[in-house]
Enzyme design. Structure first.
Site, PDB file in Angstrom:
ATOM      1  N   ASN A  24       0.834  -1.263   0.051  1.00  0.00           N
ATOM      2  CA  ASN A  24       0.071   0.124   0.032  1.00  0.00           C
ATOM      3  C   ASN A  24       1.059   1.285  -0.002  1.00  0.00           C
ATOM      4  O   ASN A  24       1.636   1.602   1.034  1.00  0.00           O
ATOM      5  CB  ASN A  24      -0.960   0.023   1.239  1.00  0.00           C
ATOM      6  CG  ASN A  24      -1.798   1.276   1.521  1.00  0.00           C
ATOM      7  OD1 ASN A  24      -1.777   2.134   0.388  1.00  0.00           O
ATOM      8  ND2 ASN A  24      -2.246   1.284   2.682  1.00  0.00           N
ATOM      9  N   TRP A  25       1.048   1.966  -1.114  1.00  0.00           N
ATOM     10  CA  TRP A  25       2.102   3.014  -1.339  1.00  0.00           C
ATOM     11  C   TRP A  25       1.516   4.215  -0.549  1.00  0.00           C
ATOM     12  O   TRP A  25       2.202   5.153  -0.512  1.00  0.00           O
ATOM     13  CB  TRP A  25       2.236   3.482  -2.756  1.00  0.00           C
ATOM     14  CG  TRP A  25       2.920   2.047  -3.595  1.00  0.00           C
ATOM     15  CD1 TRP A  25       3.367   0.865  -3.110  1.00  0.00           C
ATOM     16  CD2 TRP A  25       3.467   2.202  -4.924  1.00  0.00           C
ATOM     17  NE1 TRP A  25       4.146   0.186  -4.097  1.00  0.00           N
ATOM     18  CE2 TRP A  25       4.379   1.142  -4.791  1.00  0.00           C
ATOM     19  CE3 TRP A  25       3.698   3.108  -5.709  1.00  0.00           C
ATOM     20  CZ2 TRP A  25       5.009   0.569  -6.439  1.00  0.00           C
ATOM     21  CZ3 TRP A  25       4.443   2.832  -7.027  1.00  0.00           C
ATOM     22  CH2 TRP A  25       5.036   1.821  -7.204  1.00  0.00           C
ATOM     23  N   LYS A  26       0.255   4.317  -0.434  1.00  0.00           N
ATOM     24  CA  LYS A  26      -0.349   5.482   0.240  1.00  0.00           C
ATOM     25  C   LYS A  26      -0.083   6.880  -0.570  1.00  0.00           C
ATOM     26  O   LYS A  26       0.028   6.699  -1.857  1.00  0.00           O
ATOM     27  CB  LYS A  26       0.093   5.780   1.671  1.00  0.00           C
ATOM     28  CG  LYS A  26      -0.173   4.240   2.397  1.00  0.00           C
ATOM     29  CD  LYS A  26      -0.010   4.452   3.979  1.00  0.00           C
ATOM     30  CE  LYS A  26      -0.100   3.218   4.570  1.00  0.00           C
ATOM     31  NZ  LYS A  26      -0.270   3.278   6.147  1.00  0.00           N
ATOM     32  N   HIS A  49      -9.624   1.461   3.902  1.00  0.00           N
ATOM     33  CA  HIS A  49      -8.532   1.586   4.877  1.00  0.00           C
ATOM     34  C   HIS A  49      -8.604   2.417   5.988  1.00  0.00           C
ATOM     35  O   HIS A  49      -9.455   3.424   5.929  1.00  0.00           O
ATOM     36  CB  HIS A  49      -7.108   2.142   3.935  1.00  0.00           C
ATOM     37  CG  HIS A  49      -6.013   2.155   4.792  1.00  0.00           C
ATOM     38  ND1 HIS A  49      -5.417   3.180   5.667  1.00  0.00           N
ATOM     39  CD2 HIS A  49      -4.867   1.171   4.499  1.00  0.00           C
ATOM     40  CE1 HIS A  49      -4.402   2.652   6.224  1.00  0.00           C
ATOM     41  NE2 HIS A  49      -3.940   1.532   5.552  1.00  0.00           N
ATOM     42  N   GLU A  77      -7.077   4.939   7.238  1.00  0.00           N
ATOM     43  CA  GLU A  77      -6.926   6.494   7.014  1.00  0.00           C
ATOM     44  C   GLU A  77      -8.062   6.991   6.338  1.00  0.00           C
ATOM     45  O   GLU A  77      -8.189   8.065   6.568  1.00  0.00           O
ATOM     46  CB  GLU A  77      -5.557   6.414   6.190  1.00  0.00           C
ATOM     47  CG  GLU A  77      -4.063   5.947   7.054  1.00  0.00           C
ATOM     48  CD  GLU A  77      -3.096   5.701   6.627  1.00  0.00           C
ATOM     49  OE1 GLU A  77      -2.983   5.579   5.281  1.00  0.00           O
ATOM     50  OE2 GLU A  77      -2.241   4.995   7.185  1.00  0.00           O
ATOM     51  N   GLU A 114      -6.022  -4.825   9.972  1.00  0.00           N
ATOM     52  CA  GLU A 114      -4.823  -4.029  10.437  1.00  0.00           C
ATOM     53  C   GLU A 114      -5.457  -3.061  11.730  1.00  0.00           C
ATOM     54  O   GLU A 114      -6.109  -2.198  11.469  1.00  0.00           O
ATOM     55  CB  GLU A 114      -4.980  -2.829   9.148  1.00  0.00           C
ATOM     56  CG  GLU A 114      -4.465  -3.584   7.837  1.00  0.00           C
ATOM     57  CD  GLU A 114      -3.904  -2.487   6.884  1.00  0.00           C
ATOM     58  OE1 GLU A 114      -2.848  -2.693   6.387  1.00  0.00           O
ATOM     59  OE2 GLU A 114      -4.482  -1.409   6.599  1.00  0.00           O
ATOM     60  N   GLY A 123       2.031   2.187  10.747  1.00  0.00           N
ATOM     61  CA  GLY A 123       3.018   3.135  10.704  1.00  0.00           C
ATOM     62  C   GLY A 123       3.652   3.589  11.933  1.00  0.00           C
ATOM     63  O   GLY A 123       4.433   4.475  12.063  1.00  0.00           O
ATOM     64  N   SER A 159       2.978  -2.297  10.173  1.00  0.00           N
ATOM     65  CA  SER A 159       4.158  -2.336  10.741  1.00  0.00           C
ATOM     66  C   SER A 159       4.857  -4.022  10.338  1.00  0.00           C
ATOM     67  O   SER A 159       5.680  -4.227  10.975  1.00  0.00           O
ATOM     68  CB  SER A 159       4.542  -2.122  12.077  1.00  0.00           C
ATOM     69  OG  SER A 159       4.252  -0.975  12.241  1.00  0.00           O
ATOM     70  N   GLY A 177       2.431  -1.270   4.355  1.00  0.00           N
ATOM     71  CA  GLY A 177       2.681   0.154   3.808  1.00  0.00           C
ATOM     72  C   GLY A 177       4.080   0.670   4.045  1.00  0.00           C
ATOM     73  O   GLY A 177       4.649   0.436   2.812  1.00  0.00           O
ATOM     74  N   GLY A 178       4.839   1.242   4.660  1.00  0.00           N
ATOM     75  CA  GLY A 178       6.200   1.703   4.702  1.00  0.00           C
ATOM     76  C   GLY A 178       7.282   0.648   3.925  1.00  0.00           C
ATOM     77  O   GLY A 178       8.037   1.122   3.040  1.00  0.00           O
TER      78      GLY A 178
END
Ligand code: PGA
Length: 248
Positions: free
Chosen positions: A10-12, A95, A97, A167, A173, A213, A234-235
Protein backbone atom coordinates in the site's frame (compact mmCIF):
# COMPACT_ATOMS: atom_id res chain seq x y z
CA UNK A 1 -8.03 -26.11 1.10
CA UNK A 2 -4.69 -24.39 0.76
CA UNK A 3 -5.12 -20.69 0.27
CA UNK A 4 -2.55 -18.91 -1.88
CA UNK A 5 -0.71 -16.19 0.01
CA UNK A 6 -1.12 -12.61 -1.14
CA UNK A 7 1.29 -9.81 -0.28
CA UNK A 8 0.12 -6.32 -1.24
CA UNK A 9 2.00 -3.07 -0.97
CA UNK A 10 0.00 0.00 0.00
CA UNK A 11 2.01 2.92 -1.30
CA UNK A 12 -0.36 5.49 0.26
CA UNK A 13 0.38 9.09 -0.87
CA UNK A 14 3.95 8.36 -1.92
CA UNK A 15 5.75 8.16 -5.27
CA UNK A 16 5.32 10.55 -8.16
CA UNK A 17 4.70 8.81 -11.50
CA UNK A 18 8.39 8.86 -12.41
CA UNK A 19 9.42 7.64 -8.95
CA UNK A 20 6.79 4.90 -9.26
CA UNK A 21 8.27 3.60 -12.50
CA UNK A 22 11.76 3.65 -10.97
CA UNK A 23 10.54 1.69 -7.92
CA UNK A 24 8.92 -0.95 -10.17
CA UNK A 25 12.26 -1.39 -11.94
CA UNK A 26 14.14 -1.62 -8.62
CA UNK A 27 11.76 -4.25 -7.22
CA UNK A 28 11.18 -6.25 -10.40
CA UNK A 29 13.58 -9.13 -9.72
CA UNK A 30 13.21 -8.98 -5.95
CA UNK A 31 9.45 -9.65 -5.91
CA UNK A 32 9.50 -12.60 -8.30
CA UNK A 33 7.54 -15.50 -6.82
CA UNK A 34 5.70 -18.55 -8.10
CA UNK A 35 3.87 -19.20 -4.87
CA UNK A 36 2.69 -15.78 -3.67
CA UNK A 37 0.40 -13.23 -5.34
CA UNK A 38 2.07 -9.81 -5.41
CA UNK A 39 0.08 -6.59 -5.70
CA UNK A 40 1.13 -2.93 -5.76
CA UNK A 41 -1.70 -0.66 -4.60
CA UNK A 42 -0.67 2.72 -5.88
CA UNK A 43 -1.92 6.33 -5.98
CA UNK A 44 -4.44 6.94 -8.78
CA UNK A 45 -2.05 9.04 -10.85
CA UNK A 46 0.54 6.24 -10.79
CA UNK A 47 -1.83 3.54 -12.03
CA UNK A 48 -1.29 3.97 -15.77
CA UNK A 49 2.52 4.10 -15.66
CA UNK A 50 2.72 1.28 -13.09
CA UNK A 51 0.45 -1.01 -15.13
CA UNK A 52 2.83 -0.41 -18.03
CA UNK A 53 5.95 -0.86 -15.87
CA UNK A 54 4.88 -4.26 -14.47
CA UNK A 55 3.74 -5.73 -17.79
CA UNK A 56 5.18 -9.21 -18.28
CA UNK A 57 5.98 -9.61 -14.56
CA UNK A 58 4.13 -11.42 -11.77
CA UNK A 59 3.00 -8.13 -10.21
CA UNK A 60 -0.66 -7.10 -10.24
CA UNK A 61 -1.87 -3.57 -9.74
CA UNK A 62 -4.38 -2.29 -7.22
CA UNK A 63 -5.93 1.08 -6.44
CA UNK A 64 -6.07 2.59 -2.96
CA UNK A 65 -9.65 3.81 -3.22
CA UNK A 66 -12.57 4.27 -5.64
CA UNK A 67 -16.06 5.76 -5.69
CA UNK A 68 -19.25 3.70 -5.87
CA UNK A 69 -21.18 5.70 -8.45
CA UNK A 70 -21.02 4.62 -12.09
CA UNK A 71 -20.06 8.05 -13.46
CA UNK A 72 -21.11 11.68 -13.45
CA UNK A 73 -20.73 14.84 -11.40
CA UNK A 74 -18.42 13.63 -8.61
CA UNK A 75 -15.48 15.98 -9.01
CA UNK A 76 -12.20 14.43 -8.00
CA UNK A 77 -13.47 10.86 -7.75
CA UNK A 78 -12.44 7.77 -9.74
CA UNK A 79 -14.89 5.04 -10.76
CA UNK A 80 -14.50 1.27 -10.66
CA UNK A 81 -14.91 1.15 -14.46
CA UNK A 82 -12.03 3.61 -14.90
CA UNK A 83 -9.79 1.43 -12.72
CA UNK A 84 -10.78 -1.72 -14.56
CA UNK A 85 -10.18 -0.16 -17.96
CA UNK A 86 -6.72 1.01 -16.86
CA UNK A 87 -5.70 -2.56 -15.98
CA UNK A 88 -6.32 -2.52 -12.23
CA UNK A 89 -7.31 -5.85 -10.61
CA UNK A 90 -7.54 -5.03 -6.90
CA UNK A 91 -8.85 -2.10 -4.88
CA UNK A 92 -8.30 -1.31 -1.21
CA UNK A 93 -11.59 -0.36 0.41
CA UNK A 94 -12.04 1.09 3.87
CA UNK A 95 -8.42 1.62 4.86
CA UNK A 96 -8.40 3.12 8.37
CA UNK A 97 -6.86 6.33 7.00
CA UNK A 98 -9.87 6.74 4.70
CA UNK A 99 -12.28 5.91 7.51
CA UNK A 100 -10.57 8.38 9.85
CA UNK A 101 -9.35 11.35 7.73
CA UNK A 102 -12.00 11.17 5.02
CA UNK A 103 -14.90 10.08 7.22
CA UNK A 104 -15.82 7.01 5.18
CA UNK A 105 -18.44 5.01 7.06
CA UNK A 106 -19.57 1.40 6.71
CA UNK A 107 -22.68 2.29 4.67
CA UNK A 108 -20.47 3.98 2.08
CA UNK A 109 -17.90 1.18 2.15
CA UNK A 110 -20.61 -1.42 1.60
CA UNK A 111 -21.59 0.39 -1.62
CA UNK A 112 -17.95 0.53 -2.69
CA UNK A 113 -17.46 -3.21 -2.12
CA UNK A 114 -20.58 -4.00 -4.17
CA UNK A 115 -19.50 -1.68 -6.99
CA UNK A 116 -15.99 -3.11 -7.08
CA UNK A 117 -17.41 -6.61 -7.62
CA UNK A 118 -19.83 -5.35 -10.25
CA UNK A 119 -16.88 -3.91 -12.19
CA UNK A 120 -14.81 -7.08 -11.90
CA UNK A 121 -12.33 -5.75 -9.34
CA UNK A 122 -11.21 -7.69 -6.26
CA UNK A 123 -11.72 -5.71 -3.06
CA UNK A 124 -9.14 -5.73 -0.29
CA UNK A 125 -11.47 -4.73 2.54
CA UNK A 126 -9.72 -3.31 5.59
CA UNK A 127 -10.87 -3.51 9.18
CA UNK A 128 -9.19 -2.87 12.51
CA UNK A 129 -9.55 -1.50 16.00
CA UNK A 130 -8.09 1.52 17.79
CA UNK A 131 -5.83 1.10 20.82
CA UNK A 132 -8.68 2.32 23.04
CA UNK A 133 -11.01 -0.35 21.68
CA UNK A 134 -8.38 -3.04 22.24
CA UNK A 135 -7.85 -1.87 25.81
CA UNK A 136 -11.61 -1.84 26.41
CA UNK A 137 -11.79 -5.46 25.20
CA UNK A 138 -14.17 -4.78 22.31
CA UNK A 139 -11.78 -5.57 19.42
CA UNK A 140 -13.68 -8.54 18.02
CA UNK A 141 -17.11 -6.93 18.51
CA UNK A 142 -15.94 -3.91 16.56
CA UNK A 143 -14.39 -5.91 13.75
CA UNK A 144 -17.43 -8.16 13.42
CA UNK A 145 -19.58 -5.05 13.11
CA UNK A 146 -17.31 -3.68 10.36
CA UNK A 147 -17.29 -6.97 8.44
CA UNK A 148 -21.03 -7.54 8.73
CA UNK A 149 -21.88 -3.98 7.66
CA UNK A 150 -19.35 -3.76 4.84
CA UNK A 151 -20.37 -7.13 3.37
CA UNK A 152 -24.15 -6.69 3.61
CA UNK A 153 -25.69 -8.08 0.41
CA UNK A 154 -22.40 -9.51 -0.87
CA UNK A 155 -22.72 -13.14 -2.00
CA UNK A 156 -20.74 -16.14 -0.77
CA UNK A 157 -19.06 -16.57 -4.16
CA UNK A 158 -17.94 -12.95 -4.10
CA UNK A 159 -16.57 -13.27 -0.57
CA UNK A 160 -14.67 -16.41 -1.57
CA UNK A 161 -12.77 -14.37 -4.16
CA UNK A 162 -11.99 -11.31 -2.06
CA UNK A 163 -9.33 -10.29 0.42
CA UNK A 164 -9.87 -8.97 3.93
CA UNK A 165 -7.04 -7.08 5.62
CA UNK A 166 -6.94 -6.95 9.41
CA UNK A 167 -5.01 -3.83 10.35
CA UNK A 168 -5.00 -2.77 13.99
CA UNK A 169 -4.89 1.02 13.77
CA UNK A 170 -2.35 1.29 16.58
CA UNK A 171 0.09 -0.85 14.58
CA UNK A 172 -0.07 1.16 11.32
CA UNK A 173 3.04 3.16 10.58
CA UNK A 174 4.06 3.01 14.23
CA UNK A 175 6.68 0.29 14.06
CA UNK A 176 4.56 -1.41 16.72
CA UNK A 177 3.44 -4.72 15.21
CA UNK A 178 0.67 -6.76 16.77
CA UNK A 179 2.10 -9.90 18.33
CA UNK A 180 1.73 -12.99 16.20
CA UNK A 181 -0.85 -14.27 18.70
CA UNK A 182 -2.89 -11.04 18.55
CA UNK A 183 -2.83 -11.01 14.75
CA UNK A 184 -3.78 -14.68 14.44
CA UNK A 185 -6.53 -14.38 17.05
CA UNK A 186 -8.32 -11.63 15.13
CA UNK A 187 -7.78 -13.15 11.66
CA UNK A 188 -9.24 -16.40 13.02
CA UNK A 189 -12.14 -14.42 14.48
CA UNK A 190 -12.80 -12.82 11.09
CA UNK A 191 -12.86 -16.25 9.48
CA UNK A 192 -15.35 -17.45 12.12
CA UNK A 193 -17.51 -14.39 11.43
CA UNK A 194 -17.52 -15.22 7.69
CA UNK A 195 -18.45 -18.84 8.50
CA UNK A 196 -21.42 -17.59 10.54
CA UNK A 197 -22.51 -15.13 7.85
CA UNK A 198 -22.03 -17.57 4.96
CA UNK A 199 -20.70 -21.10 5.41
CA UNK A 200 -17.54 -23.09 6.12
CA UNK A 201 -16.49 -23.24 2.45
CA UNK A 202 -16.62 -19.45 2.14
CA UNK A 203 -14.65 -18.96 5.36
CA UNK A 204 -12.10 -21.47 4.12
CA UNK A 205 -11.64 -19.70 0.78
CA UNK A 206 -11.49 -16.01 1.75
CA UNK A 207 -7.96 -14.68 2.09
CA UNK A 208 -7.21 -12.69 5.22
CA UNK A 209 -4.11 -10.50 5.43
CA UNK A 210 -2.48 -8.91 8.43
CA UNK A 211 -1.29 -5.31 8.10
CA UNK A 212 0.48 -2.93 10.45
CA UNK A 213 4.26 -2.49 10.52
CA UNK A 214 4.93 -5.69 8.59
CA UNK A 215 8.63 -5.83 7.73
CA UNK A 216 11.31 -8.20 6.49
CA UNK A 217 11.95 -9.33 10.06
CA UNK A 218 8.43 -10.24 11.17
CA UNK A 219 6.72 -11.36 7.93
CA UNK A 220 7.71 -15.04 8.08
CA UNK A 221 6.30 -15.60 11.57
CA UNK A 222 3.09 -13.67 10.85
CA UNK A 223 2.44 -15.38 7.51
CA UNK A 224 3.05 -18.82 9.04
CA UNK A 225 -0.10 -18.50 11.15
CA UNK A 226 -2.96 -20.73 10.03
CA UNK A 227 -5.41 -17.88 9.43
CA UNK A 228 -3.00 -15.25 8.05
CA UNK A 229 -2.78 -15.46 4.26
CA UNK A 230 -0.22 -12.72 3.66
CA UNK A 231 0.08 -9.03 4.39
CA UNK A 232 -0.89 -5.50 3.48
CA UNK A 233 2.35 -3.60 3.73
CA UNK A 234 2.73 0.18 3.92
CA UNK A 235 6.16 1.68 4.68
CA UNK A 236 8.16 -1.44 3.82
CA UNK A 237 6.53 -1.73 0.37
CA UNK A 238 8.49 1.30 -0.86
CA UNK A 239 11.91 -0.28 -0.57
CA UNK A 240 13.90 -3.36 -1.47
CA UNK A 241 12.70 -4.98 1.76
CA UNK A 242 9.39 -5.63 0.03
CA UNK A 243 11.14 -8.38 -1.96
CA UNK A 244 12.17 -10.03 1.33
CA UNK A 245 8.58 -9.85 2.58
CA UNK A 246 7.24 -11.45 -0.62
CA UNK A 247 9.88 -14.17 -0.38
CA UNK A 248 9.53 -14.53 3.38
P1 PGA B 1 2.50 0.12 7.61
O1 PGA B 1 1.07 0.41 6.94
O2 PGA B 1 3.00 -1.17 7.06
O3 PGA B 1 3.34 1.30 7.24
O4 PGA B 1 2.25 0.04 9.09
C1 PGA B 1 0.18 -0.64 6.67
C2 PGA B 1 -1.08 -0.10 6.05
O5 PGA B 1 -1.53 0.98 6.44
O6 PGA B 1 -1.66 -0.73 5.15
Amino acid sequence: MARRKIVAGNWKMNMTPSQAVALCAELKDLVKSDSVDVVYCVPAIDIVPVVEAVKGTNVKVGAENMYFEEKGAYTGEISAAMLKDAGVEFVIIGHSERRDYFKEDDALLNKKVAKAFEAGLTPILCCGETLEQREMGVTMDWIRLQIKSDLAGITADQVKSMVIAYEPIWAIGTGKTATTEQAEEVCKGIRECIAEMYDAATADAVRIQYGGSVNAGNAAELFAQPDIDGGLVGGASLKADFGKIVNY
